[in-house]
Design a protein around this motif. Sequence first.
Motif, PDB file in Angstrom:
ATOM      1  N   GLY A   1       1.025  -1.385   0.074  1.00  0.00           N
ATOM      2  CA  GLY A   1      -0.068  -0.083  -0.036  1.00  0.00           C
ATOM      3  C   GLY A   1       0.822   1.193   0.085  1.00  0.00           C
ATOM      4  N   GLU A   2       2.206   1.179   0.399  1.00  0.00           N
ATOM      5  CA  GLU A   2       2.743   2.461   0.501  1.00  0.00           C
ATOM      6  C   GLU A   2       3.519   2.846  -0.833  1.00  0.00           C
ATOM      7  N   GLU A   3       3.473   2.033  -1.684  1.00  0.00           N
ATOM      8  CA  GLU A   3       4.206   1.946  -2.766  1.00  0.00           C
ATOM      9  C   GLU A   3       3.761   3.582  -3.777  1.00  0.00           C
ATOM     10  N   ARG A   4       2.464   3.682  -3.939  1.00  0.00           N
ATOM     11  CA  ARG A   4       2.182   4.931  -4.635  1.00  0.00           C
ATOM     12  C   ARG A   4       2.547   6.025  -3.990  1.00  0.00           C
ATOM     13  N   ILE A   5       2.978   7.082  -4.887  1.00  0.00           N
ATOM     14  CA  ILE A   5       3.369   8.442  -4.295  1.00  0.00           C
ATOM     15  C   ILE A   5       2.029   9.524  -5.074  1.00  0.00           C
ATOM     16  N   LYS A   6       1.870  10.369  -4.511  1.00  0.00           N
ATOM     17  CA  LYS A   6       1.027  11.383  -4.907  1.00  0.00           C
ATOM     18  C   LYS A   6       2.005  12.147  -5.910  1.00  0.00           C
ATOM     19  N   PRO A   7       1.358  12.164  -6.937  1.00  0.00           N
ATOM     20  CA  PRO A   7       2.024  12.720  -8.116  1.00  0.00           C
ATOM     21  C   PRO A   7       2.176  14.449  -7.923  1.00  0.00           C
ATOM     22  N   ILE A   8       3.427  15.024  -8.253  1.00  0.00           N
ATOM     23  CA  ILE A   8       3.405  16.367  -8.271  1.00  0.00           C
ATOM     24  C   ILE A   8       3.103  16.879  -9.484  1.00  0.00           C
ATOM     25  N   PRO A   9       2.426  18.005  -9.216  1.00  0.00           N
ATOM     26  CA  PRO A   9       1.815  18.873 -10.404  1.00  0.00           C
ATOM     27  C   PRO A   9       3.125  19.526 -11.095  1.00  0.00           C
ATOM     28  N   PRO A  10       3.102  19.821 -12.353  1.00  0.00           N
ATOM     29  CA  PRO A  10       4.368  20.519 -13.014  1.00  0.00           C
ATOM     30  C   PRO A  10       4.558  21.772 -12.641  1.00  0.00           C
ATOM     31  N   ARG A  11       5.945  22.291 -12.644  1.00  0.00           N
ATOM     32  CA  ARG A  11       5.963  23.842 -12.585  1.00  0.00           C
ATOM     33  C   ARG A  11       5.868  24.427 -13.894  1.00  0.00           C
ATOM     34  N   MET A  12       5.130  25.853 -13.685  1.00  0.00           N
ATOM     35  CA  MET A  12       4.910  26.523 -14.817  1.00  0.00           C
ATOM     36  C   MET A  12       6.317  27.181 -15.105  1.00  0.00           C
ATOM     37  N   ALA A  13       6.475  27.436 -16.316  1.00  0.00           N
ATOM     38  CA  ALA A  13       7.659  28.054 -16.693  1.00  0.00           C
ATOM     39  C   ALA A  13       7.670  29.646 -16.387  1.00  0.00           C
ATOM     40  N   ASN A  14       8.793  30.271 -16.214  1.00  0.00           N
ATOM     41  CA  ASN A  14       8.866  31.500 -15.736  1.00  0.00           C
ATOM     42  C   ASN A  14       9.478  32.286 -16.948  1.00  0.00           C
ATOM     43  N   SER A  15       8.676  33.291 -17.581  1.00  0.00           N
ATOM     44  CA  SER A  15       8.875  34.065 -18.624  1.00  0.00           C
ATOM     45  C   SER A  15      10.419  34.791 -18.598  1.00  0.00           C
ATOM     46  N   LEU A  16      10.462  35.169 -17.208  1.00  0.00           N
ATOM     47  CA  LEU A  16      11.709  36.074 -16.950  1.00  0.00           C
ATOM     48  C   LEU A  16      13.002  35.065 -17.065  1.00  0.00           C
ATOM     49  N   GLU A  17      12.705  33.916 -16.484  1.00  0.00           N
ATOM     50  CA  GLU A  17      13.909  33.154 -16.654  1.00  0.00           C
ATOM     51  C   GLU A  17      14.482  32.727 -17.917  1.00  0.00           C
ATOM     52  N   ILE A  18      13.125  32.539 -18.839  1.00  0.00           N
ATOM     53  CA  ILE A  18      13.683  32.390 -20.133  1.00  0.00           C
ATOM     54  C   ILE A  18      14.425  33.266 -20.762  1.00  0.00           C
ATOM     55  N   GLU A  19      13.954  34.515 -20.591  1.00  0.00           N
ATOM     56  CA  GLU A  19      14.380  35.596 -21.002  1.00  0.00           C
ATOM     57  C   GLU A  19      16.025  35.653 -20.802  1.00  0.00           C
ATOM     58  N   GLN A  20      16.212  35.704 -19.535  1.00  0.00           N
ATOM     59  CA  GLN A  20      17.567  35.683 -18.936  1.00  0.00           C
ATOM     60  C   GLN A  20      18.415  34.598 -19.794  1.00  0.00           C
ATOM     61  N   GLN A  21      17.842  33.414 -19.936  1.00  0.00           N
ATOM     62  CA  GLN A  21      18.648  32.370 -20.617  1.00  0.00           C
ATOM     63  C   GLN A  21      18.943  32.778 -22.071  1.00  0.00           C
ATOM     64  N   VAL A  22      17.928  33.280 -22.678  1.00  0.00           N
ATOM     65  CA  VAL A  22      18.060  33.699 -24.052  1.00  0.00           C
ATOM     66  C   VAL A  22      19.234  34.613 -24.201  1.00  0.00           C
ATOM     67  N   ARG A  23      19.303  35.656 -23.232  1.00  0.00           N
ATOM     68  CA  ARG A  23      19.964  36.961 -23.594  1.00  0.00           C
ATOM     69  C   ARG A  23      21.565  36.292 -23.070  1.00  0.00           C
ATOM     70  N   GLU A  24      21.432  35.481 -22.145  1.00  0.00           N
ATOM     71  CA  GLU A  24      22.897  34.903 -21.966  1.00  0.00           C
ATOM     72  C   GLU A  24      23.427  34.296 -23.158  1.00  0.00           C
ATOM     73  N   LYS A  25      22.564  33.531 -23.793  1.00  0.00           N
ATOM     74  CA  LYS A  25      23.085  32.726 -24.874  1.00  0.00           C
ATOM     75  C   LYS A  25      23.469  33.774 -26.107  1.00  0.00           C
ATOM     76  N   ALA A  26      22.709  34.513 -26.268  1.00  0.00           N
ATOM     77  CA  ALA A  26      23.151  35.397 -27.425  1.00  0.00           C
ATOM     78  C   ALA A  26      24.392  36.411 -26.976  1.00  0.00           C
ATOM     79  N   ASP A  27      24.465  36.787 -25.602  1.00  0.00           N
ATOM     80  CA  ASP A  27      25.617  37.281 -25.359  1.00  0.00           C
ATOM     81  C   ASP A  27      27.008  36.427 -25.834  1.00  0.00           C
ATOM     82  N   ASN A  28      26.784  35.228 -25.384  1.00  0.00           N
ATOM     83  CA  ASN A  28      27.903  34.319 -25.508  1.00  0.00           C
ATOM     84  C   ASN A  28      28.253  34.205 -27.157  1.00  0.00           C
TER      85      ASN A  28
END
Lengths: 1513, 172
Positions: free
Chosen positions: A536-563
Amino acid sequence: MSAARRSDASEAVRELPPVPSTSRTSFAELSVRQRMREKLKAARTKAEITLSQEDPSPQPRRLKGIRERKPGVRLDKTSDNDKFREMPEGESHLPSKVKFRDSVKKLKQKSTFQNDFPSEEEAYNFFTFNFDAVPEKMKAGARKKNGLNEEEGVEEECVETHEDEQEEDEMDDDVHLVKDDDLFIGQTDEDLLVVKPVDCENYTEQLKREKEFLFIPSMLAVPASEKMPRNMQPRYLEDEGLYTGERPVVSQSNQNILENRILRQDQGKEWFGDDGKILALPNPVKQSSTRPPIFSLEEGIAPEFETVYRKAIKMTSTNPYFVGPGDFQGLFQLDIDICGLIFTHHPCFSREHVLAAKLAQLYDQYLARRQKNLTKLLTDKLHALRSAVQYSIEGSGDGVPVAQQSIPEYKMEIRQTRRLRDAEQEKDRTLLKTIIKVWKQIKSLRDFQKFTNTPMKLYLRKEEVDQKSDEKVYEAEIQAEIKELLEECMEEYEKKMEEYKTELHHWKSWKKTQKSKKKKKKDTRVDEESADHDFGEERIKPIPPRMANSLEIEQQVREKADNCRRKPGEPILVPELTLSGSITPTEQCPRAEVLRREDVKKRSAFIKVLFNSKEVSRTVTRPISSDFRVHFGQIFNLQIINWPESLKLQIYETTGMSSTTLLAEVFLPVPETAVLTGTAALEEIEFSSDQRVMLDHEGVGSGVSFSFEADGSNKMTFMTSGKVSSSVSWAVGEKGIPLIPPVSQQNTGIPSALKNIDAIASIGTSGLTDMKKLAKWAAEAKLDPNDPNNAALMQLIMISTSGEAHVPDFFRLEQLQQEFNFVSDEEFNRSKRFRLLRLRNEEVAEFRNYKQVPLHEREISEKIFQDYEKRVQERDVIDSKNYLDAHRAVVASYLQKVRESVINRFLTAKHHFILSDLVNEEEIPGLGILGLGLFKLAEPKRPLRPRRKERKKVTAQNLSDGDIKLLVNIIRAYDIPVRKQVMSKLQQPSKSSRSFNEMFAASPSAQSPPNSPDWAFNQVLVRPFVEVSFQRTVCRTTTAEGPSPCWNEELELPFRAPNGDYSTQSLQSVKDEVFINVFDEVLHDAVEDDRERGSGIHTRIERHWLGCVKIPFTTIYFQARIDGTFKINIPPVLLGYSKEKNVGMERGYDSVRNLSEGSYITLFITIEPQLIPGESVREKFDTQEDEKLLQAAEKYEAECTSKFPSRQCLTTVIDLDGKTVFITRYIKPLNPPQELLDAVPDRSQTAAQFLYLLAGDEEEHAVLLCNYFLGMGKKAWLIIGNAIPEGPTAYVLTLEQSQYVIWNPSTGCFYGQYDTFCPLQNVYCLISCDNIWFNMQEYDSPGRIYFDISKPKHWKPFFSRSLPFPGLHSIQPEELTYEHSDKAAALELQSRIEKILKDKIMEWRPTRPTRWNRYCTSTLRNFLPLLEQNQGRDIEDDHQAELQKQLGDYRVSGFPIHMPYSEVRPLIEAVHSTGVHTIDVSNVEFALAVYIHAYPQNVLSIWIYVASLVRNR
Amino acid sequence: MAELHLFGQIESGCGFSERRLFCKWGLHAGAAWTLLAGAGAGQTQLDDPQVGDAAQWGHPLDLHLATKGLQGWPRLLLEVWHVDGWGRRGLAGYGVCHVPSAPGCHRVTCVTWRPRPTRRQRLLAPGGPELREPAAAAGAADRFRLRTEAAGTVRLQLGVLARHMGRFGVAL
């Protein structure tokens, strides 16, 4: 109707009678006529009336109409008439008829006479009226009348005669009318025909009617509105940017007709597409032709049906075995242009050079990248894709399904492209960075070392850009990317969410069930709880996925572009490499550098060109310049005949004056046939060498690690490498024809008939490689096939990819074969039955005479092919195991191949028949033969003098297994070795092991001790018997006694032909030999205990091998019978036996014995039934001899054989290549190996011995021996003759001290001319180096002929005064060179053979243990070299004595075997045939030693010593 | 996997304008057919008939074929040649006959034709036009435009044995 007519006629006739009675005068006559006419008229009109009354149908009131009617009526009439005629009225009938006719004529005439102007109707009637009608009617009437009233007939006749008289003056008219009469008779046919007018309809009417049924579609174009559903506008997909494909070409008018027709149909509009055109699939016509066009020479005729005019020519027999020298197509030329050499690394590179090379490489890379400009390309593509997505999203309202579908695809595409672009951009940027870095390194290095070695300079050009627009573009790009990424993330999020939801759902439901379960359990049982608890212990309650952060993405993109991207406003850097710098002169350099530069100056390089790995040319040696470039600029023209297998360049470097080192090998690709001189571009081929070079100056060396850093970190290692720039191309001939070998030569071995006609192959694939790349690129880039812009490209790619990326280089003749096959090819090929049948048909050796192929697959075992497959596999693998010696293995496999090819040749020849093979015509017995036969009948019978009856010869084809028997008559033997008196030590054996024979022999004089003097007289010296083995069948005679036994026994051995093939060819190739072994039977007392002697006899029989005679089956086959005395092949040493003459045993054979050295056996062998020996294969071989010589040879042979048909005359022979060679060319003095001459004084013997060791047949040996004799300055000839057991063979004759000596070349034995035991039986011809002599004497046995060739009466010369010797040069080499044999290899071989033989002996004794006596073996091994030295003579006694001494109380029996070495199998056979292994004593031990003596030229003489030892107790 | 065994003889040729005749024959079959055993082509002897004008050959045929499909049912291409008194040979006729598709013994008469020589070639005689590719005569290609004339007939006696044809739905 006819009835009516008849009544009508009768009416008319009835009116007649009252009239003629009184008429006599002309008036009366006239009146009669008139009346007649009137009546006729009346009758006619009446008839007309009745007719018109009877036929109510409306008839056109025309005369014609009536007349038409009449013939139809008349038909019946005539038939009636015929009936009447048949009535037997006879005589009166015919005249009356004539008369009637006459009367008619008169009537007619009257009518014309009377009214001069006949009415119109009458005139018409006259010309058109068918007069037949009336008289017939009349006749008919008259007949009736005749039948009724004779009188009236008479009356009428009177009238008519009267009329005749009157009208004689009108004869001319009568004549005319008679003709008319004839017409009347012939007219009956036409009467049957009806002429009708053509039925004809009005054309317009017809059209009108047709219109009701027919529809002719108009050719005019149909307005688009009619074709479209109501209220729809035609929509052109192509204009919207979609690829629609090419429509098949149909003429506009035909299209219009079709459209018009379709529109008439119900639901016709279904056939039209959105654009108002008829729906059509894209053009189905294949873009590439499936078969190459064949152009006919003649206009209009299919090429295969072209005819050629051929003159009638005489047939020449073709020889399929020898192709001519091959059609020589002239020389071809390959041009190799070697331009130069550039080192990318060289041991003499200074550090700066290394960096400079690196920089140059990077710069090259940069240039290449810039040329490709992938970044730009990808960026553009990205833009295009984005806009496409934009467009399709906007335009999705229209509901174009295709576009809708492709949006996700586009998005995927965008992502991928973006990733690629980013990578490329990053690469660009890092490359630029590295270039700058290396350049900086160079600069610092130059500063550090204070001199410059390379002229390299790097400039960086800055391209200013508009800051604002650049920024805008940059920002837009980033935004777009962010947006896309966000979208991507959202998608992912949604997907994950979905997953999460389902999982959650599952989890919840599971939870529920779990809970309910738990409840239940609590209610029922407690003890189960623990069991359920853990899962009975085996099943774990699933975790809802995380919503992506637009700011984070922007930061990533800019970093890459800089590089990886240029910052907005940053100038674009363009590096430019120039060689404008100056090199520091040598004087200003430090010492190490000066040394380096001097070293470089010393070095130079050259290149060798290797064609098919043979050096064909080399460039001049050029010094290596300071920038490590070597310029050659040489073009080599290679004239070749065949397609090149390989082209190779070898790069050599020379240092100073002396050393030359091979730096590297570079393989040049053989150019495509399209690459011609002038068009070929220089190619740079890289090479590198793994040489390790360390230098003591500034040079960095190769394969040595060094560092740029001061602290020695960051070590680098470079290998010598570089680039050769060269080009290979085909030369163009004078007429502009490329000098390229035919394509068929390219892949020899692979049948390339298709290639010859295939255009692609001849053009070369160089044009297609680009296409392949293109197709690959298109597949990767996922070009939008619906984009009309890409249409042309897609078309091209479609062609190129349709058949594995290029136009198929084949075409299929039977296109639908595959679809209609019953079975697949694999299954077909798997069929064992078919395979067996085919192999049998091909006469593959294993299946050549396979009798009956089973009907069912299951009856054929898989094993049947094993041997064959093994052989096929091993054909090219040289099996060194069987030969133990690489050289011999190669030779053996070569011989095997020669043998195979010869066999195949003969097999083919077997299928060529001549008349005598097929037609067997027995001669009709002539009178003479018949007379003789009759005479024979009268002959008195004499039973006591039996006459030899010719045995019936049997042809080979109708034989089967068991039909043929080999009869061997063993008659007697002379001089068999006798047992030696046992030495003193052995003479006191323990009682039990005394020879039984001795006991037996001694028993009569039992009182005398065994060693008494008379022992020798009583002892049975030997009890020999003969064992004949043939094809594993063994027969033996009874045991005789004494050294000269007489058996006189006939042994019968069955013969089985290989594979059951009794054809002549097969029998000729039987390799089996008849072994005739002579054994001594020794009886040993086996009684263990003396006490038992009284109650029983226990003896053990031992057989000791004494010697053997081998006779090949083929000899028996060819000779039909073998009758003679043969020398028994006895080993030089027979332990325990001697050939000492025993005085006591002397009988009457002194003379024989004195003459002979060996033992002899008299045999008679024959085959029952007698077989007809096959004729030699008739085959004319290729030759290089003069035609005249060959003709003379033929003539000579014919002359000789006509006189002595049994004597063989040999003038030409066939060499290894299958060419006919005149025989004297083989004879030439040759130097025998010096070693042999030096080693042993008895030269001749040595030579013979040496020859014995060679592998080859008698003829080859004879030729070589003869040549050696000539080389030693002796007079020697080759004898072509007949010997036993060899059959037709070659011997050698020498003249020594006025005595002729005959040499057997294969054994080395020699005989005097009068030697009784000389195996040579007949002498046919003699051959020297310049002539051939044929034996013309009455006898041909050597003892009875003169060998003096100077007498043409005895010897017929080939070259005589009439045909002088033309001075044929010999084909033998000038001098033989003899390689010294490898002693070590011989030793190794020796031990290997010994091991093999020991293994074999153990194998032959499977049930008993085989013990080896090491001591004895080593003793034997010591003897063997002695034997070789003394040729096995005169050492026997020492030998025996020593052996006895050493071995003490062993009873040894054994002997050495001496053989030439060619392969192992004969050795094994020889050991087996002696039967040493058969000894049955329990405590037997064996000894086996092998010794190999190596003669020059790798000729090996093998001695095998086998012995069995029994310990005496 | 089906098999076809063809045996018999090329009996005779008659109706040719020449007398001394021999016949070359060859088997032509589709790609699905494999010759398992026997010669696929051959040539008869030259017959110079003493009586009549029919050349008697009696040339044996014995072919064992295996097939994996029905396409290209085997045909025999016959080329009749004549040899004149000088030993020169010339074409007398081409003929093709299909192997009978029913098992059993068949007598087959094969009519032959040959390309007609032009008048010039006739004058140049001996010799005459021959097909560049005699094998084409066995093919199915149209031969219109080829000017031919009729030659004699060849008689064959063919025995046909089929095996496993029924297994693949072929009823012979």
